[in-house]
Structure formats: structure tokens, C-alpha cells
Motif scaffolding. Structure first.
Motif, PDB file in Angstrom:
ATOM      1  N   VAL A   1       1.008  -1.376   0.139  1.00  0.00           N
ATOM      2  CA  VAL A   1      -0.314   0.008   0.110  1.00  0.00           C
ATOM      3  C   VAL A   1       0.691   1.154  -0.051  1.00  0.00           C
ATOM      4  O   VAL A   1       0.491   2.292  -0.920  1.00  0.00           O
ATOM      5  N   LEU A   2       1.524   1.267   0.829  1.00  0.00           N
ATOM      6  CA  LEU A   2       2.839   1.932   0.808  1.00  0.00           C
ATOM      7  C   LEU A   2       3.525   2.699  -0.766  1.00  0.00           C
ATOM      8  O   LEU A   2       3.674   3.571  -1.030  1.00  0.00           O
ATOM      9  N   VAL A   3       4.005   1.371  -1.181  1.00  0.00           N
ATOM     10  CA  VAL A   3       5.005   1.380  -2.267  1.00  0.00           C
ATOM     11  C   VAL A   3       3.700   2.589  -3.725  1.00  0.00           C
ATOM     12  O   VAL A   3       4.452   3.048  -4.255  1.00  0.00           O
ATOM     13  N   LEU A   4       2.168   1.558  -3.611  1.00  0.00           N
ATOM     14  CA  LEU A   4       1.564   2.048  -4.694  1.00  0.00           C
ATOM     15  C   LEU A   4       0.949   3.968  -4.566  1.00  0.00           C
ATOM     16  O   LEU A   4       1.430   4.469  -5.316  1.00  0.00           O
ATOM     17  N   PHE A   5       0.981   4.014  -2.869  1.00  0.00           N
ATOM     18  CA  PHE A   5       1.030   5.615  -2.717  1.00  0.00           C
ATOM     19  C   PHE A   5       1.630   6.431  -3.062  1.00  0.00           C
ATOM     20  O   PHE A   5       1.741   7.026  -3.683  1.00  0.00           O
ATOM     21  N   TYR A   6       3.238   6.405  -3.076  1.00  0.00           N
ATOM     22  CA  TYR A   6       4.059   6.158  -2.819  1.00  0.00           C
ATOM     23  C   TYR A   6       4.044   6.282  -4.544  1.00  0.00           C
ATOM     24  O   TYR A   6       4.987   7.499  -5.399  1.00  0.00           O
ATOM     25  N   GLY A   7       3.929   5.729  -5.319  1.00  0.00           N
ATOM     26  CA  GLY A   7       4.377   5.042  -6.889  1.00  0.00           C
ATOM     27  C   GLY A   7       3.660   6.040  -7.412  1.00  0.00           C
ATOM     28  O   GLY A   7       3.580   6.605  -8.258  1.00  0.00           O
ATOM     29  N   VAL A   8       2.036   5.994  -6.964  1.00  0.00           N
ATOM     30  CA  VAL A   8       1.199   7.053  -7.300  1.00  0.00           C
ATOM     31  C   VAL A   8       2.056   8.621  -7.523  1.00  0.00           C
ATOM     32  O   VAL A   8       1.621   9.196  -8.244  1.00  0.00           O
ATOM     33  N   ILE A   9       2.319   9.341  -6.300  1.00  0.00           N
ATOM     34  CA  ILE A   9       2.559  10.701  -5.998  1.00  0.00           C
ATOM     35  C   ILE A   9       3.767  10.906  -7.360  1.00  0.00           C
ATOM     36  O   ILE A   9       3.892  11.885  -7.945  1.00  0.00           O
ATOM     37  N   ALA A  10       4.769  10.120  -7.225  1.00  0.00           N
ATOM     38  CA  ALA A  10       5.721   9.961  -7.484  1.00  0.00           C
ATOM     39  C   ALA A  10       5.421  10.339  -9.650  1.00  0.00           C
ATOM     40  O   ALA A  10       6.541  10.869  -9.938  1.00  0.00           O
ATOM     41  N   ILE A  11       4.829   9.422 -10.023  1.00  0.00           N
ATOM     42  CA  ILE A  11       4.297   9.510 -11.199  1.00  0.00           C
ATOM     43  C   ILE A  11       3.185  10.520 -11.589  1.00  0.00           C
ATOM     44  O   ILE A  11       3.691  10.843 -12.773  1.00  0.00           O
ATOM     45  N   HIS A  12       2.749  11.362 -10.385  1.00  0.00           N
ATOM     46  CA  HIS A  12       1.787  12.611 -10.878  1.00  0.00           C
ATOM     47  C   HIS A  12       2.765  13.092 -11.118  1.00  0.00           C
ATOM     48  O   HIS A  12       2.520  14.555 -11.841  1.00  0.00           O
ATOM     49  N   ASP A  13       3.910  13.521 -11.042  1.00  0.00           N
ATOM     50  CA  ASP A  13       4.945  14.631 -10.872  1.00  0.00           C
ATOM     51  C   ASP A  13       6.127  14.597 -12.530  1.00  0.00           C
ATOM     52  O   ASP A  13       6.765  15.544 -12.151  1.00  0.00           O
ATOM     53  N   ILE A  14       5.496  13.466 -12.631  1.00  0.00           N
ATOM     54  CA  ILE A  14       6.831  13.131 -14.248  1.00  0.00           C
ATOM     55  C   ILE A  14       6.477  14.916 -15.406  1.00  0.00           C
ATOM     56  O   ILE A  14       7.871  14.808 -16.045  1.00  0.00           O
ATOM     57  N   PRO A  15       5.353  15.299 -15.972  1.00  0.00           N
ATOM     58  CA  PRO A  15       5.022  16.025 -16.220  1.00  0.00           C
ATOM     59  C   PRO A  15       5.838  17.778 -15.824  1.00  0.00           C
ATOM     60  O   PRO A  15       6.246  18.139 -16.510  1.00  0.00           O
ATOM     61  N   TYR A  16       5.626  17.071 -14.693  1.00  0.00           N
ATOM     62  CA  TYR A  16       6.412  18.634 -13.770  1.00  0.00           C
ATOM     63  C   TYR A  16       7.870  18.606 -14.172  1.00  0.00           C
ATOM     64  O   TYR A  16       8.615  19.744 -14.273  1.00  0.00           O
ATOM     65  N   GLU A  17       8.273  17.628 -14.327  1.00  0.00           N
ATOM     66  CA  GLU A  17       9.759  17.048 -13.929  1.00  0.00           C
ATOM     67  C   GLU A  17      10.346  17.418 -15.952  1.00  0.00           C
ATOM     68  O   GLU A  17      11.482  18.277 -15.775  1.00  0.00           O
ATOM     69  N   ILE A  18       9.375  17.152 -16.084  1.00  0.00           N
ATOM     70  CA  ILE A  18       9.735  17.274 -18.247  1.00  0.00           C
ATOM     71  C   ILE A  18       9.550  18.447 -18.199  1.00  0.00           C
ATOM     72  O   ILE A  18      10.769  19.388 -19.170  1.00  0.00           O
ATOM     73  N   ALA A  19       8.151  19.137 -17.527  1.00  0.00           N
ATOM     74  CA  ALA A  19       8.456  21.082 -17.401  1.00  0.00           C
ATOM     75  C   ALA A  19       9.409  21.873 -17.660  1.00  0.00           C
ATOM     76  O   ALA A  19      10.014  22.859 -17.713  1.00  0.00           O
ATOM     77  N   LYS A  20       9.954  21.317 -16.281  1.00  0.00           N
ATOM     78  CA  LYS A  20      11.302  22.413 -15.698  1.00  0.00           C
ATOM     79  C   LYS A  20      12.424  22.035 -16.265  1.00  0.00           C
ATOM     80  O   LYS A  20      12.749  22.609 -16.771  1.00  0.00           O
ATOM     81  N   SER A  21      13.097  20.689 -17.030  1.00  0.00           N
ATOM     82  CA  SER A  21      13.427  20.344 -17.224  1.00  0.00           C
ATOM     83  C   SER A  21      13.791  21.002 -18.583  1.00  0.00           C
ATOM     84  O   SER A  21      15.139  21.586 -19.763  1.00  0.00           O
ATOM     85  N   ARG A  22      13.007  21.147 -19.277  1.00  0.00           N
ATOM     86  CA  ARG A  22      12.581  21.842 -20.634  1.00  0.00           C
ATOM     87  C   ARG A  22      12.544  23.578 -20.133  1.00  0.00           C
ATOM     88  O   ARG A  22      12.259  24.703 -21.467  1.00  0.00           O
ATOM     89  N   GLU A  23      12.473  23.551 -19.250  1.00  0.00           N
ATOM     90  CA  GLU A  23      12.499  25.238 -18.818  1.00  0.00           C
ATOM     91  C   GLU A  23      10.964  25.488 -19.338  1.00  0.00           C
ATOM     92  O   GLU A  23      10.618  26.532 -20.146  1.00  0.00           O
ATOM     93  N   HIS A  24       9.857  25.506 -19.378  1.00  0.00           N
ATOM     94  CA  HIS A  24       8.536  25.351 -19.767  1.00  0.00           C
ATOM     95  C   HIS A  24       8.101  26.669 -18.941  1.00  0.00           C
ATOM     96  O   HIS A  24       8.288  26.737 -18.213  1.00  0.00           O
ATOM     97  N   PRO A  25       7.297  27.716 -19.823  1.00  0.00           N
ATOM     98  CA  PRO A  25       6.308  28.477 -19.317  1.00  0.00           C
ATOM     99  C   PRO A  25       5.530  28.280 -18.456  1.00  0.00           C
ATOM    100  O   PRO A  25       5.525  29.273 -17.560  1.00  0.00           O
ATOM    101  N   HIS A  26       4.923  27.222 -18.309  1.00  0.00           N
ATOM    102  CA  HIS A  26       3.654  26.922 -17.674  1.00  0.00           C
ATOM    103  C   HIS A  26       4.211  26.137 -16.694  1.00  0.00           C
ATOM    104  O   HIS A  26       3.336  24.987 -16.400  1.00  0.00           O
ATOM    105  N   GLN A  27       5.405  25.620 -16.311  1.00  0.00           N
ATOM    106  CA  GLN A  27       5.310  24.605 -15.395  1.00  0.00           C
ATOM    107  C   GLN A  27       4.809  24.500 -14.062  1.00  0.00           C
ATOM    108  O   GLN A  27       4.475  23.408 -13.356  1.00  0.00           O
ATOM    109  N   ASP A  28       4.712  26.235 -13.747  1.00  0.00           N
ATOM    110  CA  ASP A  28       3.972  26.514 -12.856  1.00  0.00           C
ATOM    111  C   ASP A  28       2.285  25.627 -12.782  1.00  0.00           C
ATOM    112  O   ASP A  28       2.169  24.704 -12.245  1.00  0.00           O
ATOM    113  N   ALA A  29       1.741  25.732 -13.481  1.00  0.00           N
ATOM    114  CA  ALA A  29       0.522  25.303 -13.974  1.00  0.00           C
ATOM    115  C   ALA A  29       0.543  23.596 -14.001  1.00  0.00           C
ATOM    116  O   ALA A  29      -0.656  23.219 -13.610  1.00  0.00           O
ATOM    117  N   ILE A  30       1.768  22.835 -14.729  1.00  0.00           N
ATOM    118  CA  ILE A  30       1.508  21.548 -14.977  1.00  0.00           C
ATOM    119  C   ILE A  30       1.812  20.982 -13.450  1.00  0.00           C
ATOM    120  O   ILE A  30       0.932  20.378 -13.757  1.00  0.00           O
TER     121      ILE A  30
END
Length: 127
Positions: free
Chosen positions: A15-44
Motif C-alpha cells: 500500500v505504501l509503495v503504491l501510494f508513493y508510486g502514484v505520487i511520484a508518477i503524477h510529478d513526471i510531467p512537471y519534471e519534464i516541464a522543469k527540465s525543458r524550462e517550460h513557460p507553464h511549468q507551475d500550471a502543469i
């Protein structure tokens, strides 16, 4: 008795691995946006948290949104902007050419009018 505690521990671990895994997965688009210096990274990032509470319904769209931007090419419409700039430049050249032609036609009309008045004056003098 040991197997009961082992099963309970394994259940809590999963349950803990799934919980933290889901939280880690939800942040992938933000990490992509941050690495690409996306102008809407906060909105993402905020939309990622909203997606977390909606069972990741928005998550694929956030992934697409984050991957569309690249710092070196922006949204990918550079070629279109260059073509528009080229067309605008060509249009300006054509406008200048038309203005020059108008001036030349007007000067030719004036010369023609002068020559016709002088020729009529010469005809009047001959009579």
C-alpha cells in the motif's frame, strides 16, 4: 502467527509503495516541464496535483502539454513565423515597387502633358 504478521507487513508495504508510486508518477510531467524550462511549468505542477485527486484523468494531457515545449524551438511554430516574416518582407518590397511605378507613371504623364502643350503651342504659332 508469523505468517499473519508477515502478510500484514507485506500488505502495508505494498500500500505504501503504491501510494508513493502514484505520487511520484503524477510529478513526471512537471519534471519534464522543469527540465525543458517550460513557460507553464507551475500550471502543469498544479494540474498534476488536481489530476492526482481525479485518479490521473488529466495526466496524459499534462504529459503532452509538458512535452510540446522545447526551449530551442518553442512550441514548434518557428518555421511558420519565418515564412510569415518572409511573406511580410516580400509584401513590403512589392508595395515599394508599386509606389515607385506610380511615381514613374505620374512623371511620365506630366512629361506627356508638357510635350502635348508645347506641341499645341507650336501648332498655334505656325498658324
Amino acid at each position: 502467527m508469523f505468517l499473519d504478521y508477515f502478510a500484514l507487513g507485506l500488505l502495508v508495504f505494498v500500500v505504501l509503495v503504491l501510494f508513493y508510486g502514484v505520487i511520484a508518477i503524477h510529478d513526471i510531467p512537471y519534471e519534464i516541464a522543469k527540465s525543458r524550462e517550460h513557460p507553464h511549468q507551475d500550471a502543469i505542477h498544479y494540474a498534476g496535483w488536481v489530476s492526482l485527486f481525479t485518479l490521473h484523468v488529466l495526466w496524459p494531457f499534462l504529459w503532452i502539454w509538458a512535452t510540446l515545449w522545447r526551449k530551442e524551438r518553442g512550441w514548434g511554430f518557428h518555421r511558420l513565423e519565418e515564412e510569415q516574416h518572409d511573406l511580410h518582407h516580400r509584401l513590403e518590397k512589392l508595395i515599394d515597387q508599386v509606389e515607385d511605378l506610380h511615381k514613374e507613371v505620374n512623371s511620365l504623364k506630366q512629361q506627356n502633358a508638357k510635350s502635348s502643350t508645347t506641341s499645341t503651342d507650336h501648332l498655334k504659332e505656325d498658324k
